[in-house]
Each structure stands twice: as structure tokens, then as C-alpha cells.
Design an enzyme around this catalytic site. Structure first.
Site, PDB file in Angstrom:
ATOM      1  N   GLU A  11      -1.009   4.466   7.939  1.00  0.00           N
ATOM      2  CA  GLU A  11      -1.753   5.707   7.675  1.00  0.00           C
ATOM      3  C   GLU A  11      -2.420   6.220   8.950  1.00  0.00           C
ATOM      4  OE1 GLU A  11      -3.944   5.617   3.636  1.00  0.00           O
ATOM      5  OE2 GLU A  11      -3.577   3.539   4.167  1.00  0.00           O
ATOM      6  N   SER A  52      -9.986  -2.607  -0.215  1.00  0.00           N
ATOM      7  CA  SER A  52     -10.908  -1.517  -0.531  1.00  0.00           C
ATOM      8  C   SER A  52     -12.286  -2.124  -0.736  1.00  0.00           C
ATOM      9  CB  SER A  52     -10.447  -0.815  -1.803  1.00  0.00           C
ATOM     10  OG  SER A  52     -11.538  -0.184  -2.432  1.00  0.00           O
ATOM     11  N   LYS A  81      -6.988  -3.614  -4.413  1.00  0.00           N
ATOM     12  CA  LYS A  81      -6.278  -2.771  -3.445  1.00  0.00           C
ATOM     13  C   LYS A  81      -5.816  -3.521  -2.195  1.00  0.00           C
ATOM     14  CE  LYS A  81      -5.596   1.181  -3.273  1.00  0.00           C
ATOM     15  NZ  LYS A  81      -6.468   2.327  -3.141  1.00  0.00           N
ATOM     16  N   HIS A 138      15.472  15.331  -0.106  1.00  0.00           N
ATOM     17  CA  HIS A 138      14.435  16.008  -0.909  1.00  0.00           C
ATOM     18  C   HIS A 138      13.543  14.989  -1.628  1.00  0.00           C
ATOM     19  CE1 HIS A 138      16.897  19.742  -0.522  1.00  0.00           C
ATOM     20  NE2 HIS A 138      17.893  18.865  -0.569  1.00  0.00           N
TER      21      HIS A 138
END
Ligand code: ARG
Length: 456
Positions: A286, A273, A279, A152
Site C-alpha cells: 500500500e 490493526s 487484521k 477489466h
């Protein structure tokens, strides 16, 4: 090619709408292999003379070399890869006009597709093994690292990071064997089925199957030209593989957040970024997670394509190729880049051991301790639950509860009970097959190393 009964040429819009050569040219090696086997068979049954066979083989070889070198001129008005190659051959060698004897594009395309998928599966399996090896190497590199295992997405019980990584090796192995299984059903020769009803010529199909390395010959000419199950099976196997890669991606993405901070992916495999200078994004993972969507979509497209088709060949089937090529390319490139990227992941051991150090992760082991003292598990579970609640109200770790308080919860408890909260003991006392006991994990590593070395 089929112009005999037509008075006018094709409308330009029809030509553009129906052509497939802009994408099915990728089948050229397999189409040519099929044609060479077909020509040898035609010579064997007396349709071609030795000189004609030699011309056809020579011509097809020249064409293949030109395509390899990017020099072949594809013609859109020749519709597809099959007609482009045959027409170019006949322009060069008149014997080319005999090549299509007893053959239809319906059995020709099915043959090329089966050959293509068989080859593709070999490449995919190689790439799966490479990713499995990369996971193993990582597991061996950080063999002593302990992380919390999650259910979970809540910390559940401590495990070795290696155990977690080996879970993916197992998943990928199922993909490997699923593809092997798919290859078995693709390994059937359709050529010689003609357009739908075989041929009146004495075609030697067994000879062609042997030439092309097919295990057997199809048994029903109608099924042969309408069957695309092997493409769906391949796409289904790839969709599940893509889902596995997507789940691995999700773990890597989570682990590389500041919140988890378990890993750092090497600079060469992350991006920055354009706005935020600090970043470092896990774009490969992804994109792999995102690309699984299109692989699943391709499978659904293919199932939908087939569901309403009457027997046998229908032109709709031409729509199978772009979906198939896209899936094959997507899973292959994802496997290969992951195999490389995993070699450039650094583990933050301090963050992992901090996350795994909460003694509550071993609360179940305390219940097991009570069971060994004869307490029924349901009661044991309840008693440990009381201890957890007490530690919470006293705002102390469970290991700091006083012996008097333990005794109040149950007289069965004694000082030795607290040994279960030692992480190394917690792992070493797990002896069930498949558990994260470091000794067992090492055995698993050795087992996989053996399997993967044998595959190389
Ligand atoms: N390009 C076609 C395909 O991909 C080849 C078969 C065409 N057959 C036909 N009867 N028009 O399915």
C-alpha cells in the site's frame, strides 16, 4: 566567498532562506571527486605547484573522512556543500584558495549532480535486478500454479502464475534499460564551462573528463550550466518505475484479500490493526502504491521548475535537489523491500486452481476449435456465445450441455470439441510466441535466469 563587493553581511532570514547545505551535503563525495580532478588539471596547466596539489588532495581527503564519520561541522552561513568544503579546505591549507580557478559553482554543481546520478543509476539497476530475481524465484517456486488472467478485472483466460510474474520482469527490464539510456546522457562533463562563458585560462577539460570517468565534454558552455534535462530524464524513468511498482502492489493487495485469497504475505512483511485483532494488512504494498504519487509529483515539480527559466543558470535550479534525492531514495527503498518481501509470499494453490477452473475461461478456445473446422471466426464467436447463454438458462456448466443441444447450435460440434475445456490442454495448445504455454514459460524462466546471472 563572494563578499568582496558587499558592504554588509547577509540578513539572517536570507541566509536561512537561501541555504541548501541542509540537503545538498549529500553531494559531498561527488563534489570532492570533482575538486580533486580540477586540482590535478590546475597543476597540469601550471596554476598549482606540486606541493599545493598535494595539500589540496590531502585536505579534501581529510574532509571526506570527517563527513563520512559524521564529524564535519557544516556551517549554514556557508550556504551550500560546495562552499562549505572549499572554505574548510582553505582554512586548513592556504592552497585551497587556488582551487576555484576557472570554476564557478554553476559548472561545479552541474558536475557533482551528474556524477551523483551516474552512481545512483548503478545502485538502482542493481536493485531492479534483485527484484527481477525475486520475481523469477517466485515463478520457479510455484511453476505449476494456474490462475485466471484478468482483463477489466474480470476473469478472462487461464494463465500460469509464473507468466503473470514474468510480465513484471519484462516491465522492470524496460526500466533498467531506460535508466541505462539516461546514464548515457548524464555522462557529459560540464566543468570548465565556468559561470556561463568558459574561461580565459587554458583549462584542460578533456583531462578532467578522463579523471572523472565522463565519456565526453559538453560542447556549449551556456547549455552546460543551465541543463537539467538529465535530472528530469532520471525522474521520468523513476516515475514510470514507481508506477510499475504500484501496479505490482495493487496485484499483491488484491491477491491477499479474502475475496481472492491467492496469496499470504509473511507476517514480518505485514502489519496488524490497532483495533481489529484479526487484521493482517499488506502495508508495504500500500505504501509503495502511495509513494508512487510523490515520485510522479517530483517529476511534475521539476518540469514546472524548468519551464519558465531564461538561459542560463538561475537560482531556482537549487530546488532540483530535494525532489531528486526524494525520488532516488523512494524508488531504491521500494525496490529493495519488494525484493525481500516476495521471498516471503505463500501461494494458496487450492484457491488459485478453483478460480481458474471455470470452463468458460476457455470459451475462446472452443471458437478456435470451430475455426479449425473451417467456421469463420465471427460466426464461431457467435455460436459459442449461444452455448454460453444456453448453459446459463439451463443453469449448468457449459461442459454439461448435451450433444443434441450442441448439434442444435451447430452440426459442426462433436464430442471431441469438449476437450478444449481441459485446462492442461488449453495451456499446452497455446504455441504462439509469448503465450503461457508451460513449456514456453519454462524457456522464458531459463532465458531470464541466464540474463540475471550474467549481470551479477
Ligand atoms: N547551491 C547552488 C545550487 O544548487 C549552487 C550554485 C549556486 N550558484 C550561484 N551562482 N549562486 O544550484
Amino acid at each position: 566567498m563572494w563578499g568582496g563587493r558587499f558592504k554588509s553581511g547577509a540578513a539572517e532570514l536570507l541566509r536561512d532562506y537561501t541555504e541548501s547545505v541542509s540537503f545538498d551535503w549529500q553531494l559531498y563525495r561527488h563534489d570532492i571527486a570533482g575538486s580533486i580532478a580540477q586540482a590535478k588539471m590546475l597543476k597540469k596547466i601550471g596554476v598549482l605547484k606540486a606541493g599545493e596539489l598535494a595539500d589540496i588532495i590531502k585536505g579534501l581527503g581529510e574532509i571526506r573522512d570527517e563527513i563520512d564519520a559524521g564529524k564535519f561541522k557544516w556551517k549554514i552561513e556557508r550556504e551550500d556543500v560546495h562552499m562549505n568544503i572549499e572554505a574548510a579546505l582553505t582554512e586548513r591549507y592556504p592552497a585551497g584558495a587556488k582551487l576555484h580557478t576557472g570554476r564557478s559553482r554553476n559548472d561545479q554543481v552541474a558536475t557533482a549532480m551528474r556524477l551523483w546520478i551516474k552512481d545512483q543509476i548503478v545502485s538502482n539497476q542493481y536493485a531492479i535486478s534483485s527484484l527481477q530475481s525475486a520475481l523469477l524465484e517466485w515463478a520457479a517456486r510455484d511453476l505449476h500454479v494456474v490462475i485466471p488472467g484478468y482483463t477489466h478485472l474480470q476473469r478472462a483466460q487461464p494463465v500460469l502464475l509464473a507468466h503473470h510474474l514474468l510480465a513484471y520482469v519484462e516491465m522492470l527490464e524496460r526500466d533498467y534499460t531506460r535508466l541505462a539510456d539516461c546514464a548515457k546522457r548524464a555522462d557529459v562533463l560540464p566543468l570548465g564551462s565556468g559561470a556561463i562563458a568558459g574561461s580565459t585560462l587554458p583549462l584542460d577539460r578533456a583531462f578532467v573528463a578522463k579523471e572523472l570517468g565522463f565519456a565526453r565534454v559538453s560542447e556549449n558552455s551556456m547549455d552546460s550550466v543551465s541543463d537539467r534535462d538529465f535530472i528530469i530524464e532520471y525522474n521520468a524513468a523513476c516515475a514510470l518505475l514507481a508506477v510499475h511498482l504500484s501496479r505490482l502492489s495493487e496485484d499483491l493487495i488484491l491477491w491477499s484479500t479474502a475475496e481472492f485469497h491467492f496469496i499470504r504475505i509473511g507476517d514480518a512483511y505485514t502489519t496488524g490493526s490497532s483495533l481489529m485483532p484479526q487484521k493482517k494488512n499488506p502495508d508495504i504494498a500500500e505504501l509503495a502504491r502511495g509513494k508512487s504519487g510523490r515520485v510522479i509529483g517530483n517529476l511534475v515539480s521539476l518540469l514546472t521548475l524548468l519551464k519558465g527559466l531564461p538561459m542560463t543558470y538561475n537560482r531556482d535550479l537549487q530546488e532540483d535537489k530535494e525532489r531528486l534525492f526524494d525520488t532516488a531514495k523512494t524508488v531504491q527503498s521500494t525496490l529493495l523491500i519488494f525484493a525481500e518481501m516476495l521471498g516471503h509470499i505463500e501461494v494458496n494453490e487450492a484457491a488459485c486452481s478453483k478460480a481458474a477452473s471455470d470452463p468458460l475461461l476457455l470459451a475462446t478456445d472452443l471458437a478456435d476449435w470451430l475455426v479449425r473446422k473451417g467456421v469463420p471466426f465471427r460466426q464461431a464467436h457467435h455460436l459459442v456465445g449461444e452455448a454460453v447463454a444456453l448453459a446459463e438458462t439451463q443453469k449448468i456448466p457449459i461442459t454439461q450441455i448435451s450433444l443434441t443441444d450442441w448439434k442444435k447450435i451447430s452440426p459442426v460440434f462433436d464430442a471431441s470439441a469438449l476437450e478444449v475445456f481441459t485446462l492442461t490442454i488449453g495451456l499446452a495448445t497455446r504455441t504462439t510466441i509469448g503465450s503461457p504455454n508451460p513449456k514456453l514459460v519454462q524457456q522464458q524462466l531459463a532465458r531470464w535466469q541466464k540474463i540475471l546471472t550474467a549481470r551479477k
